[in-house]
Scaffold this active site. Structure first.
Site, PDB file in Angstrom:
ATOM      1  N   HIS A  98      70.794  19.447 -25.987  1.00  0.00           N
ATOM      2  CA  HIS A  98      71.655  19.901 -27.086  1.00  0.00           C
ATOM      3  C   HIS A  98      73.107  19.857 -26.617  1.00  0.00           C
ATOM      4  O   HIS A  98      73.628  20.843 -26.089  1.00  0.00           O
ATOM      5  CB  HIS A  98      71.260  21.326 -27.497  1.00  0.00           C
ATOM      6  N   HIS A 124      77.146  18.449 -27.648  1.00  0.00           N
ATOM      7  CA  HIS A 124      78.083  17.909 -28.634  1.00  0.00           C
ATOM      8  C   HIS A 124      78.977  16.882 -27.934  1.00  0.00           C
ATOM      9  O   HIS A 124      80.120  17.167 -27.581  1.00  0.00           O
ATOM     10  CB  HIS A 124      78.897  19.034 -29.266  1.00  0.00           C
ATOM     11  N   GLY A 137      82.730  22.165 -33.362  1.00  0.00           N
ATOM     12  CA  GLY A 137      83.715  23.085 -33.905  1.00  0.00           C
ATOM     13  C   GLY A 137      84.381  22.591 -35.164  1.00  0.00           C
ATOM     14  O   GLY A 137      83.930  21.663 -35.819  1.00  0.00           O
ATOM     15  N   GLY A 138      85.501  23.224 -35.468  1.00  0.00           N
ATOM     16  CA  GLY A 138      86.195  22.979 -36.722  1.00  0.00           C
ATOM     17  C   GLY A 138      86.241  24.231 -37.565  1.00  0.00           C
ATOM     18  O   GLY A 138      87.033  24.322 -38.512  1.00  0.00           O
ATOM     19  N   GLU A 139      85.413  25.238 -37.225  1.00  0.00           N
ATOM     20  CA  GLU A 139      85.518  26.519 -37.917  1.00  0.00           C
ATOM     21  C   GLU A 139      86.918  27.090 -37.686  1.00  0.00           C
ATOM     22  O   GLU A 139      87.402  27.126 -36.564  1.00  0.00           O
ATOM     23  CB  GLU A 139      84.476  27.509 -37.400  1.00  0.00           C
ATOM     24  N   THR A 146      78.503  21.860 -37.178  1.00  0.00           N
ATOM     25  CA  THR A 146      78.962  22.278 -38.495  1.00  0.00           C
ATOM     26  C   THR A 146      79.665  21.148 -39.229  1.00  0.00           C
ATOM     27  O   THR A 146      79.527  20.995 -40.443  1.00  0.00           O
ATOM     28  CB  THR A 146      79.943  23.467 -38.357  1.00  0.00           C
ATOM     29  N   TYR A 154      74.650  19.888 -39.807  1.00  0.00           N
ATOM     30  CA  TYR A 154      74.231  21.111 -40.503  1.00  0.00           C
ATOM     31  C   TYR A 154      73.837  20.824 -41.945  1.00  0.00           C
ATOM     32  O   TYR A 154      73.031  21.527 -42.528  1.00  0.00           O
ATOM     33  CB  TYR A 154      75.383  22.120 -40.520  1.00  0.00           C
ATOM     34  N   LYS A 190      68.874  16.446 -36.895  1.00  0.00           N
ATOM     35  CA  LYS A 190      69.268  17.853 -36.751  1.00  0.00           C
ATOM     36  C   LYS A 190      69.595  18.437 -38.119  1.00  0.00           C
ATOM     37  O   LYS A 190      70.115  17.747 -39.000  1.00  0.00           O
ATOM     38  CB  LYS A 190      70.489  17.974 -35.854  1.00  0.00           C
ATOM     39  N   ARG A 221      76.474  29.157 -42.565  1.00  0.00           N
ATOM     40  CA  ARG A 221      77.136  27.849 -42.654  1.00  0.00           C
ATOM     41  C   ARG A 221      76.153  26.750 -43.039  1.00  0.00           C
ATOM     42  O   ARG A 221      76.549  25.592 -43.191  1.00  0.00           O
ATOM     43  CB  ARG A 221      77.777  27.491 -41.305  1.00  0.00           C
ATOM     44  N   HIS A 269      69.200  23.997 -35.623  1.00  0.00           N
ATOM     45  CA  HIS A 269      70.132  25.067 -35.285  1.00  0.00           C
ATOM     46  C   HIS A 269      69.656  26.284 -36.061  1.00  0.00           C
ATOM     47  O   HIS A 269      69.524  26.239 -37.283  1.00  0.00           O
ATOM     48  CB  HIS A 269      71.560  24.702 -35.709  1.00  0.00           C
ATOM     49  N   HIS A 273      68.695  27.983 -30.032  1.00  0.00           N
ATOM     50  CA  HIS A 273      69.510  29.201 -30.132  1.00  0.00           C
ATOM     51  C   HIS A 273      68.618  30.420 -30.389  1.00  0.00           C
ATOM     52  O   HIS A 273      68.866  31.221 -31.293  1.00  0.00           O
ATOM     53  CB  HIS A 273      70.556  29.099 -31.247  1.00  0.00           C
ATOM     54  N   ASP A 316      74.375  23.592 -25.553  1.00  0.00           N
ATOM     55  CA  ASP A 316      75.341  23.518 -26.654  1.00  0.00           C
ATOM     56  C   ASP A 316      76.696  23.073 -26.106  1.00  0.00           C
ATOM     57  O   ASP A 316      77.753  23.481 -26.594  1.00  0.00           O
ATOM     58  CB  ASP A 316      75.469  24.868 -27.358  1.00  0.00           C
ATOM     59  N   SER A 360      81.200  24.505 -30.483  1.00  0.00           N
ATOM     60  CA  SER A 360      82.001  25.716 -30.670  1.00  0.00           C
ATOM     61  C   SER A 360      81.119  26.956 -30.629  1.00  0.00           C
ATOM     62  O   SER A 360      79.972  26.940 -31.078  1.00  0.00           O
ATOM     63  CB  SER A 360      82.755  25.661 -31.997  1.00  0.00           C
TER      64      SER A 360
END
Length: 377
Positions: A60, A62, A67-69, A98, A129, A154, A161, A193, A222, A272, A276
């Site tokens: 897992h 990235h 991120g981006g939140e 996300t 997501y 995924k 979210r 997720h 998670h 992860d 993020s």
């Protein structure tokens, strides 16, 4: 390239034994008490006083950044090409998070290919997501069947979210991935997720109980905050994946309990990495953000040994043997044995990483990178 690792300690036949390891090209040819050979250009590595373990598998990561939140400034950068081997990781699975809008599956596939080009084994999962899933070909099934590195899809569940999918949509997605796996000879997994939502794994348990889809095709991650559900999942024959947080001792405590209480061989760890880590308050408002680190895998392994008292051979299983079996890669990956890929991490007495081989290529020696990673200092 023919390489001979001399005087290493390798766990085999039930114990740590002084061993030599012969590598020919990308594969381990022999592991024995002593190997004497002479070849032109033979490369010999002395591992006196060190332990050799299989290269870690991180399922897992990235690799294009997560991120981006909270806005564009919070996007995590892509994973540097040298980062996995510096952390002892020789096999990884890349994915989106996300953001499946400004980050694409095409870029994800390209980054996986880049890692493979330098010698690290890299796969990826299509989707993100959201649902319908973003893809390269316009179809989850076609992505898995036609793209060599793609091994599944995924999606996010139990998260504010997520897309709050209905059971019928989720069953359809899982079935697409499973059928694609059957057609292409891959595992065809759906990787979940799982957030902190009220439903936890309820929908996944429902699918296992009411459909004919094997639990092996469903891979929740998670699970540190869903410990009881995770243990129930392993008892049904499913793999339970725990995320290695930045606080290594906390994760080590959870994983050590899972290894003790869960079904044998069904507990895995991942990082992860470069994803993020947003911090939410009770109103689902973001009040902070951090990022996962791929070297957390080794950090948790060390904590399992030093803080929780596990043997090294048991501490590494969630990210070597167990993870390899979960990805249908064992015994090609996840062990040190004749015929296996020469993915080997050499540890000093204090468990720090001294050297790393990925598919027979010496990537790190005495803590120093042995290859040029483009665009890195």
């Amino acid at each position: 390239m023919i390489t001979l690792i001399k005087n290493a300690s390798v766990f085999r036949d039930g114990g740590w034994k002084d061993s030599d390891i012969l590598i020919a090209g990308e594969v381990i040819e022999a592991v024995a008490d002593s190997i004497e050979c002479s070849f032109p250009f033979l490369h010999t590595v002395d591992a006196e006083g060190m332990r050799c373990i299989p290269g870690y598998i991180d399922q897992h990561v990235h690799i294009t950044g997560g991120g981006g939140e909270g806005g564009f400034r919070n996007q995590v950068p892509p994973l540097p090409l040298s980062a996995p081997v510096r952390a002892g990781v020789t096999t990884l699975v890349g994915l989106l998070g996300t953001d499946g809008t400004t980050r694409s599956v095409e870029s994800l596939a390209a980054r996986a290919k880049a890692f493979n080009e330098i010698g690290i084994t890299a796969f990826f999962l299509t989707g993100a997501y959201e649902f319908p899933s973003p893809t390269v070909t316009g179809s989850v099934k076609k992505d898995i069947v036609m793209l060599q590195e793609c091994i599944g899809v995924k999606i996010a569940i139990s998260d504010h979210r997520s897309m709050n999918m209905q059971k019928s949509d989720l069953v359809w997605l899982i079935s697409q991935a499973r059928q694609a796996g059957i057609l292409s000879g891959k595992i065809g997994i759906t990787h979940f997720h799982t957030g902190s939502g009220k439903a936890q794994l309820d929908m996944l348990f429902d699918i296992v109980e009411t459909t004919d889809i094997p639990i092996s095709n469903l891979r929740p991650t998670h699970l540190g905050g869903k410990f009881d559900a995770a243990m129930r999942w392993t008892k049904l024959g499913g793999y339970a994946d725990f995320t290695c947080g930045n606080e290594h001792s906390n994760t080590a405590g959870i994983v050590s309990r899972a290894l003790e209480q869960g079904e044998k061989g069904m507990v895995t760890m991942s990082t992860d990495g470069n994803g993020s880590f947003p911090i939410w308050n009770e109103k689902k408002e973001m009040i902070g953000i951090g990022a996962g680190k791929i070297d957390n895998l080794h950090g948790v392994v060390k904590s399992l040994v030093k803080d929780k008292g596990l043997s090294l051979e048991d501490a590494i299983k969630p990210c070597t043997e167990n993870a390899a079996k979960a990805l249908a890669l064992y015994p090609k990956k996840g062990c040190i044995a004749p015929g296996s890929d020469a993915d080997i991490t050499i540890l000093n007495d204090d468990l720090s990483i001294d050297s790393v081989f990925a598919r027979g290529k010496l990537m790190v020696r005495h803590g120093e990178l042995q290859f040029r990673a483009p665009f890195e200092n």
